[in-house]
Write a protein that holds these residues in place. Structure first.
Motif, short mmCIF file in Angstrom:
data_model
loop_
_atom_site.label_atom_id
_atom_site.label_comp_id
_atom_site.label_asym_id
_atom_site.label_seq_id
_atom_site.Cartn_x
_atom_site.Cartn_y
_atom_site.Cartn_z
N THR A 107 0.83 -1.21 0.00
CA THR A 107 0.00 0.00 0.00
C THR A 107 0.86 1.26 0.00
O THR A 107 0.59 2.22 -0.75
CB THR A 107 -0.93 0.02 1.23
OG1 THR A 107 -1.79 -1.14 1.17
CG2 THR A 107 -1.78 1.27 1.26
N GLY B 21 0.35 1.21 -3.76
CA GLY B 21 -1.04 1.63 -3.75
C GLY B 21 -1.23 3.14 -3.67
O GLY B 21 -1.89 3.75 -4.52
N VAL C 247 0.25 5.20 -6.73
CA VAL C 247 -0.51 5.00 -7.97
C VAL C 247 -1.88 5.64 -7.88
O VAL C 247 -2.32 6.35 -8.81
CB VAL C 247 -0.64 3.49 -8.30
CG1 VAL C 247 -1.63 3.28 -9.45
CG2 VAL C 247 0.71 2.92 -8.67
N LEU C 248 -2.57 5.46 -6.77
CA LEU C 248 -3.94 5.94 -6.65
C LEU C 248 -4.04 7.44 -6.38
O LEU C 248 -5.10 8.04 -6.59
CB LEU C 248 -4.67 5.18 -5.53
CG LEU C 248 -4.83 3.66 -5.75
CD1 LEU C 248 -5.50 3.01 -4.56
CD2 LEU C 248 -5.62 3.39 -7.03
N SER C 249 -2.95 8.02 -5.93
CA SER C 249 -2.99 9.46 -5.62
C SER C 249 -2.61 10.33 -6.82
O SER C 249 -2.64 11.55 -6.73
CB SER C 249 -2.05 9.76 -4.45
OG SER C 249 -0.71 9.42 -4.77
N HIS C 250 -2.21 9.70 -7.91
CA HIS C 250 -1.82 10.46 -9.10
C HIS C 250 -2.60 9.94 -10.31
O HIS C 250 -2.59 8.75 -10.60
CB HIS C 250 -0.32 10.32 -9.38
CG HIS C 250 0.54 10.92 -8.30
ND1 HIS C 250 0.89 10.20 -7.18
CD2 HIS C 250 1.08 12.15 -8.16
CE1 HIS C 250 1.64 10.95 -6.39
NE2 HIS C 250 1.77 12.15 -6.97
N LEU D 74 -8.65 7.46 -11.55
CA LEU D 74 -8.80 6.11 -11.01
C LEU D 74 -9.16 5.10 -12.08
O LEU D 74 -8.97 3.89 -11.89
CB LEU D 74 -9.86 6.10 -9.91
CG LEU D 74 -9.50 6.84 -8.61
CD1 LEU D 74 -10.67 6.77 -7.64
CD2 LEU D 74 -8.25 6.24 -7.99
N TRP E 142 -3.31 1.43 -14.58
CA TRP E 142 -2.57 1.01 -13.38
C TRP E 142 -3.37 1.19 -12.09
O TRP E 142 -3.28 0.32 -11.20
CB TRP E 142 -1.24 1.75 -13.31
CG TRP E 142 -0.26 1.22 -14.32
CD1 TRP E 142 0.23 1.85 -15.41
CD2 TRP E 142 0.31 -0.09 -14.33
NE1 TRP E 142 1.05 1.02 -16.12
CE2 TRP E 142 1.13 -0.18 -15.47
CE3 TRP E 142 0.20 -1.20 -13.51
CZ2 TRP E 142 1.84 -1.33 -15.79
CZ3 TRP E 142 0.90 -2.36 -13.82
CH2 TRP E 142 1.71 -2.41 -14.95
N PRO E 143 -4.15 2.22 -11.93
CA PRO E 143 -5.02 2.28 -10.73
C PRO E 143 -6.00 1.11 -10.66
O PRO E 143 -6.23 0.55 -9.58
CB PRO E 143 -5.75 3.62 -10.90
CG PRO E 143 -4.80 4.46 -11.66
CD PRO E 143 -4.17 3.52 -12.64
N THR F 188 -4.08 -1.99 -9.68
CA THR F 188 -3.72 -1.91 -8.26
C THR F 188 -4.90 -2.27 -7.37
O THR F 188 -4.76 -3.03 -6.40
CB THR F 188 -3.22 -0.50 -7.91
OG1 THR F 188 -2.09 -0.18 -8.74
CG2 THR F 188 -2.83 -0.41 -6.45
N ILE F 189 -6.07 -1.74 -7.69
CA ILE F 189 -7.27 -2.04 -6.90
C ILE F 189 -7.62 -3.53 -6.99
O ILE F 189 -7.95 -4.17 -5.98
CB ILE F 189 -8.45 -1.17 -7.38
CG1 ILE F 189 -8.18 0.31 -7.07
CG2 ILE F 189 -9.75 -1.62 -6.72
CD1 ILE F 189 -9.19 1.25 -7.67
#
Length: 297
Positions: free
Chosen positions: A122, A126, A129-132, A135, A139-140, A143-144
Motif C-alpha cells: 500500500t 497503492g 498510484v492511486l494518488s496520481h 482512477l 494502473w489504478p 492496483t485495486i
C-alpha cells in the motif's frame, strides 16, 4: 464379493495424493468424502455418513464416514482424514496443548508477515498510484484488483495454512483403511474415517459417544511414516492384542488403542518435520497393519 484389482489400489493412491490431497475446507472435505464413499461402495454397501455439530448453534458441520455394522461390531478401526496446519516443529503424539500452541504461533507469525507485506504494498505502490492520475486508468485499476486476491488469501492465512505434505499425515492411514475395508468384512469389525482429527478430535469423540459398551477402538495415525510401530493405550490386554506393534501402556480412555508409527524419546512419541514430508510410504508398516486387521474377529 467383488475384490478391487491391484490397479484400483494405484488409482486410490494417485487420487488421494493429488486430486484430494488437501482436505481442509468444508468443500474439500465434502469432495473427498464423496469420492471415498463411491470407492468403498465399489466393493461393499454398508457405508454411512454421520453429520454432526459440536453444539446446536455451531455453524460448522463435521462428517464421519462409517463402514460396517457399527452397532454389532466389537472392534472399530479408525483414522482421521482432515489435513493438519503447517508447522515447523516435530509432531508430538497425544499432546493436544502443544499442537494448539504451535499452530497458534505459526498463524500469528504468518499473519503478521502477510499483513506487513500488505502495508508495504500500500505504501510503496497503492498510495503513489492511486494518488496520481484518474482512477479509471490502467494502473489504478490493476492496483485495486490486486487487493481482491490479497484479502481472499488473508482469510486462509488467519485460519492456518494446511500443509502440502499429506502423504504420511494422514493419507497413508486413509489408504491403509480403505484397502483393509475391502478384505476385512467380518461383522464384528467396522471402520471409521473421522473428521476433526488434526484439530480437536471431534470425530473420535463422536464415535466414542455413539459406540458405547466394551468395543475396542483402534485409531491409526501416520502409519506410512518411517518409524517404529507402537500400540499405545490404557488397557493392557487390548494393547497387547495388536500383533506387530510394540505395546506401550499409557493413561487414557481404556477403549482406545493408538496404532502409530513414531520415534520414541524422553518427551514421548514424535515424528520429525522431515519424516512428515516424506514422499515415499513405509510399505513394511502398512503391511503389518493390514495383517493385524485381517486377523481380527
Amino acid at each position: 464379493m467383488e475384490q478391487v484389482a491391484p490397479q484400483g489400489l494405484m488409482d486410490w493412491y494417485i487420487r488421494y495424493t493429488t486430486v484430494f490431497r488437501k482436505r481442509n475446507t468444508h468443500k474439500q472435505k465434502g469432495l473427498f468424502l464423496k469420492s471415498l464413499e463411491a470407492d468403498i461402495r465399489g466393493f461393499r454397501s454398508d457405508v454411512a455418513v454421520d453429520d454432526f455439530k459440536l453444539h446446536e448453534k455451531d455453524p460448522y458441520v463435521y462428517r464421519n464416514l462409517y463402514v460396517g455394522d457399527m452397532h454389532r461390531a466389537n472392534t472399530v478401526i479408525c483414522t482421521y482424514y482432515d489435513t493438519p496446519t503447517t508447522v515447523w516443529r516435530p509432531y508430538r503424539y497425544f499432546d493436544v496443548a502443544q499442537h494448539a500452541k504451535t499452530a497458534t504461533a505459526w498463524i500469528a507469525l504468518s499473519s503478521f508477515i502477510y499483513i506487513a507485506l500488505g502495508f508495504a504494498f500500500t505504501a510503496l505502490v497503492g498510495i503513489p498510484v492511486l494518488s496520481h492520475g484518474p482512477l479509471l486508468a490502467l494502473w489504478p485499476i490493476v492496483t485495486i484488483l490486486a487487493y481482491i486476491p490479497y484479502f481472499l488469501i488473508m482469510g486462509q492465512v488467519t485460519r492456518g495454512w494446511p500443509t502440502r505434505h499429506t502423504l504420511v499425515q494422514n493419507t497413508s492411514s486413509v489408504l491403509a483403511l480403505l484397502d483393509a475395508a475391502q478384505h476385512q468384512t467380518h461383522p464384528s469389525v467396522a471402520f471409521a474415517f473421522l473428521d476433526g482429527g488434526a484439530a480437536n478430535e471431534a470425530g473420535l469423540a463422536r464415535l466414542l459417544r455413539r459406540k458405547k459398551g466394551e468395543a475396542t477402538v483402534y485409531t491409526v495415525e501416520n502409519i506410512g511414516a518411517a518409524g517404529e510401530l507402537y500400540a499405545v493405550g490404557a488397557n493392557e490386554r487390548r494393547v497387547a492384542r495388536a500383533q506387530g506393534f510394540t505395546p506401550v501402556n499409557q493413561a487414557g480412555d481404556p477403549r482406545v488403542v493408538h496404532l502409530i508409527s513414531a520415534t520414541r524419546s524422553d518427551q514421548g512419541f514424535e515424528l520429525t518435520p522431515a519424516a512428515l514430508k516424506a514422499r515415499q510410504l513405509n510399505d513394511a508398516n502398512m503391511e503389518v497393519l493390514a495383517t493385524f486387521v485381517e486377523s481380527l474377529r
